[in-house]
Design an enzyme around this catalytic site. Structure first.
Site, PDB file in Angstrom:
ATOM      1  N   SER A 133       0.855  -1.182   0.000  1.00 39.32           N
ATOM      2  CA  SER A 133       0.000   0.000   0.000  1.00 39.32           C
ATOM      3  C   SER A 133       0.895   1.237   0.000  1.00 39.32           C
ATOM      4  O   SER A 133       1.702   1.415   0.912  1.00 39.32           O
ATOM      5  CB  SER A 133      -0.889  -0.034   1.247  1.00 39.32           C
ATOM      6  OG  SER A 133      -1.689   1.118   1.340  1.00 39.32           O
ATOM      7  N   LYS A 159      -0.939  -0.886  -4.515  1.00 34.15           N
ATOM      8  CA  LYS A 159      -2.162  -0.144  -4.173  1.00 34.15           C
ATOM      9  C   LYS A 159      -1.774   1.298  -3.910  1.00 34.15           C
ATOM     10  O   LYS A 159      -0.889   1.565  -3.086  1.00 34.15           O
ATOM     11  CB  LYS A 159      -2.792  -0.787  -2.940  1.00 34.15           C
ATOM     12  CG  LYS A 159      -3.736   0.092  -2.124  1.00 34.15           C
ATOM     13  CD  LYS A 159      -4.517  -0.749  -1.120  1.00 34.15           C
ATOM     14  CE  LYS A 159      -4.726  -0.022   0.202  1.00 34.15           C
ATOM     15  NZ  LYS A 159      -5.443  -0.864   1.195  1.00 34.15           N
ATOM     16  N   LYS A 161      -2.820   4.995  -2.593  1.00 34.76           N
ATOM     17  CA  LYS A 161      -3.780   5.788  -1.832  1.00 34.76           C
ATOM     18  C   LYS A 161      -4.160   6.997  -2.688  1.00 34.76           C
ATOM     19  O   LYS A 161      -3.273   7.644  -3.282  1.00 34.76           O
ATOM     20  CB  LYS A 161      -3.143   6.246  -0.521  1.00 34.76           C
ATOM     21  CG  LYS A 161      -2.922   5.109   0.470  1.00 34.76           C
ATOM     22  CD  LYS A 161      -4.240   4.573   0.991  1.00 34.76           C
ATOM     23  CE  LYS A 161      -4.043   3.603   2.142  1.00 34.76           C
ATOM     24  NZ  LYS A 161      -5.323   3.098   2.672  1.00 34.76           N
ATOM     25  N   ASP A 187      -7.055   3.098  -3.334  1.00 33.28           N
ATOM     26  CA  ASP A 187      -7.815   3.116  -2.069  1.00 33.28           C
ATOM     27  C   ASP A 187      -8.084   4.570  -1.688  1.00 33.28           C
ATOM     28  O   ASP A 187      -7.155   5.334  -1.439  1.00 33.28           O
ATOM     29  CB  ASP A 187      -7.012   2.417  -0.972  1.00 33.28           C
ATOM     30  CG  ASP A 187      -7.788   2.280   0.340  1.00 33.28           C
ATOM     31  OD1 ASP A 187      -8.954   2.734   0.408  1.00 33.28           O
ATOM     32  OD2 ASP A 187      -7.226   1.716   1.302  1.00 33.28           O
ATOM     33  N   GLU A 212     -10.993   0.837  -3.796  1.00 34.76           N
ATOM     34  CA  GLU A 212     -11.348   0.486  -2.419  1.00 34.76           C
ATOM     35  C   GLU A 212     -12.001   1.669  -1.726  1.00 34.76           C
ATOM     36  O   GLU A 212     -11.488   2.792  -1.780  1.00 34.76           O
ATOM     37  CB  GLU A 212     -10.049   0.076  -1.708  1.00 34.76           C
ATOM     38  CG  GLU A 212     -10.205  -0.475  -0.311  1.00 34.76           C
ATOM     39  CD  GLU A 212      -8.845  -0.909   0.271  1.00 34.76           C
ATOM     40  OE1 GLU A 212      -7.882  -1.108  -0.504  1.00 34.76           O
ATOM     41  OE2 GLU A 212      -8.756  -1.034   1.501  1.00 34.76           O
ATOM     42  N   ASP A 237     -13.845  -1.771   2.325  1.00 37.68           N
ATOM     43  CA  ASP A 237     -12.974  -1.953   3.493  1.00 37.68           C
ATOM     44  C   ASP A 237     -13.779  -1.474   4.713  1.00 37.68           C
ATOM     45  O   ASP A 237     -14.499  -2.259   5.343  1.00 37.68           O
ATOM     46  CB  ASP A 237     -11.677  -1.149   3.264  1.00 37.68           C
ATOM     47  CG  ASP A 237     -10.745  -1.102   4.466  1.00 37.68           C
ATOM     48  OD1 ASP A 237     -11.107  -1.603   5.543  1.00 37.68           O
ATOM     49  OD2 ASP A 237      -9.612  -0.550   4.363  1.00 37.68           O
ATOM     50  N   LYS A 261     -10.175  -7.349   6.973  1.00 40.56           N
ATOM     51  CA  LYS A 261      -9.227  -7.066   8.054  1.00 40.56           C
ATOM     52  C   LYS A 261      -9.814  -7.691   9.313  1.00 40.56           C
ATOM     53  O   LYS A 261     -10.880  -7.261   9.771  1.00 40.56           O
ATOM     54  CB  LYS A 261      -9.069  -5.559   8.263  1.00 40.56           C
ATOM     55  CG  LYS A 261      -8.378  -4.827   7.120  1.00 40.56           C
ATOM     56  CD  LYS A 261      -8.292  -3.341   7.402  1.00 40.56           C
ATOM     57  CE  LYS A 261      -7.655  -2.600   6.238  1.00 40.56           C
ATOM     58  NZ  LYS A 261      -7.777  -1.127   6.382  1.00 40.56           N
ATOM     59  N   GLY A 289      -4.534  -4.686   5.775  1.00 47.73           N
ATOM     60  CA  GLY A 289      -3.594  -4.501   6.878  1.00 47.73           C
ATOM     61  C   GLY A 289      -3.832  -3.176   7.562  1.00 47.73           C
ATOM     62  O   GLY A 289      -4.519  -2.299   7.026  1.00 47.73           O
TER      63      GLY A 289
HETATM   64  O1  OSB Z   1      -7.366   1.605   4.260  1.00 47.68           O
HETATM   65  O2  OSB Z   1      -6.286  -0.189   4.008  1.00 47.68           O
HETATM   66  C1  OSB Z   1      -6.412   0.893   4.571  1.00 47.68           C
HETATM   67  C2  OSB Z   1      -3.420   1.479   6.870  1.00 47.68           C
HETATM   68  C3  OSB Z   1      -4.039   2.044   7.957  1.00 47.68           C
HETATM   69  C4  OSB Z   1      -5.395   2.266   7.928  1.00 47.68           C
HETATM   70  C5  OSB Z   1      -6.133   1.921   6.790  1.00 47.68           C
HETATM   71  C6  OSB Z   1      -5.527   1.329   5.687  1.00 47.68           C
HETATM   72  C7  OSB Z   1      -4.125   1.144   5.719  1.00 47.68           C
HETATM   73  C8  OSB Z   1      -3.366   0.629   4.592  1.00 47.68           C
HETATM   74  C9  OSB Z   1      -2.036  -0.024   4.867  1.00 47.68           C
HETATM   75  O3  OSB Z   1      -3.715   0.746   3.441  1.00 47.68           O
HETATM   76  C10 OSB Z   1      -2.105  -1.501   4.789  1.00 47.68           C
HETATM   77  C11 OSB Z   1      -0.885  -2.186   5.371  1.00 47.68           C
HETATM   78  O4  OSB Z   1       0.095  -2.320   4.643  1.00 47.68           O
HETATM   79  O5  OSB Z   1      -0.910  -2.605   6.538  1.00 47.68           O
HETATM   80 MG    MG Z   2      -8.489   0.543   2.824  1.00 50.19          MG
END
Ligand code: OSB
Ligand code: MG
Length: 366
Positions: A133, A159, A161, A187, A212, A237, A261, A289
């Site tokens: 991510s 992925k 953001k 995402d 996402e 999510d 998750k 994650g």
């Molecule tokens: O939206 O998936 C998410 C991290 C913290 C809070 C929300 C998200 C995330 C990540 C990181 O996208 C995922 C990871 O590598 O742990």
């Molecule tokens: Mg997410």
């Protein structure tokens, strides 16, 4: 299983680099760890709640409070993971806190019986392809450099953001630079509204695996409307906090993919129910994650090894997050992480490292 007591431990884990999302920039992970002590074994878990209620309503201080005030006192006399799940059910919400307690109980239970978590859950794979991510960056050249490095390390899926003002241009730049074979997804962490549908439809020609959580954290209805207006598959999510939510999303057509998750949905038992439900309905799932340490990552890898996890997840190597992880580091081999094979979560924190990052401990005798 008799529990002697439970330790709540707060640790401060500096991230290797700031992680910017549409809702915050994180530079450090403030983690609550649980240690369930029994005469036979110790069970560990990591609560995924963040310091501030910006991803979901939960936050670390609230998780610690509800654990010590309500959840831990509600444990049955000789709990296992299933009786713990039922005992916590009457308390509304607080899924991350519940997940932490249930998982630590489950780890102690499995370490006592000698069974790995992956086997308990019904996992079929012994390694899991790793995605990564990638946070919002100051510029497109910075992003290209970061993605280049991750692909060089072997990551199998990227992925990005996104948020308004950082969406089409960076995503197109990555698609054009790395070509059509790159597994790419985005995402939004709830940064858009349904009125943005025409704008989000401009992502359609970038051949993304999914988008996402484009809309509100608690929405299902508008996601179903958005799904009719864009071609990119919608993955939820934040909106999926239980198997009941997943069932509703499937009925409504709110998503065609689910990011599971375990913390968000109240634990590994509920996560497996969502996996089973999605699989029965032909939806793909993948393991998300929350910037976990090795404790949380170990358990997530066991889940991600179930057969319905057909897309690479956000289970990245330790060094993507931390210079020094709490456990022996998880490393990429040929773009994969190995599913732990020891009893329970299959890994232990390293005492000296744990002590170094601990900011407080609290012992709750039972
Ligand atoms: O939206 O998936 C998410 C991290 C913290 C809070 C929300 C998200 C995330 C990540 C990181 O996208 C995922 C990871 O590598 O742990
Ligand atoms: Mg997410």
């Amino acid at each position: 299983m008799k529990i002697t007591g439970i330790e709540l431990r707060r640790v401060a884990m500096p991230l290797v680099a700031p992680f910017q999302t549409s809702f915050t920039t994180q530079t450090e992970r403030d983690v609550l760890l649980l240690r369930v002590v029994t005469p036979e074994a110790e069970g560990w878990s990591e609560c995924v709640a963040m310091s501030d209620p910006l991803y979901s309503p939960e936050y670390v201080d609230a998780a610690a409070d509800v654990l010590r005030r309500f959840l831990i006192p509600a444990l049955p006399a000789r709990p296992d993971a299933h009786t713990t799940h039922h005992a916590l059910h009457p308390f509304k919400g607080h899924h991350m806190a519940k997940a932490a307690l249930e998982t630590a109980v489950l780890d102690a239970q499995l370490r006592t019986s000698g069974q790995p978590l992956a086997a308990f859950l019904g996992a079929t794979a012994d390694r899991v392809p790793a995605g990564v991510s990638v946070g919002i960056m100051p510029s497109i050249p910075h992003l290209l450099e970061a993605v280049t490095e991750y692909l060089h390390e072997g990551y199998r899926r990227i992925k990005l953001k996104i948020q308004p003002g950082w969406d089409l241009a960076p995503t197109r730049a990555i698609r054009e630079h790395f070509g059509p074979d790159l597994l790419l997804q985005v995402d939004a962490n709830a940064a858009y509204t349904l009125a943005d549908a025409p704008h989000l439809a401009k992502l359609d020609d970038l051949d993304l695996l999914l988008i996402e959580q484009p809309l509100a954290h608690d929405d299902l209805v508008q996601h179903a409307q958005l799904a009719k207006k864009i071609a990119t598959p919608i993955c939820l999510d934040e909106s999926i906090e239980s198997a009941a939510h997943a069932a509703a999303a499937i009925t409504l057509g709110s998503c065609s993919i689910i990011n599971i998750k375990p913390g968000r949905v109240g634990g590994y038992l509920e996560a497996r129910r969502i996996h089973d439900l999605a699989r029965a309905h032909g939806l793909a799932v993948w393991c998300g994650g929350m910037l976990e340490t090795g404790i949380g990552r170990a358990a997530n890898l066991a889940l991600a090894a179930l057969p319905g996890f057909t897309l690479p997840g956000d289970t990245s190597a330790s060094r993507r997050y931390y210079t020094t992880d709490l456990t022996p580091p998880f490393e990429l081999h040929d773009g994969h992480l190995t599913v732990p094979t020891g009893p329970g979560i299959g890994i232990d924190p390293i005492p000296a490292i744990l002590d170094e990052v601990t900011t407080s401990t609290e012992w709750i005798p039972l």
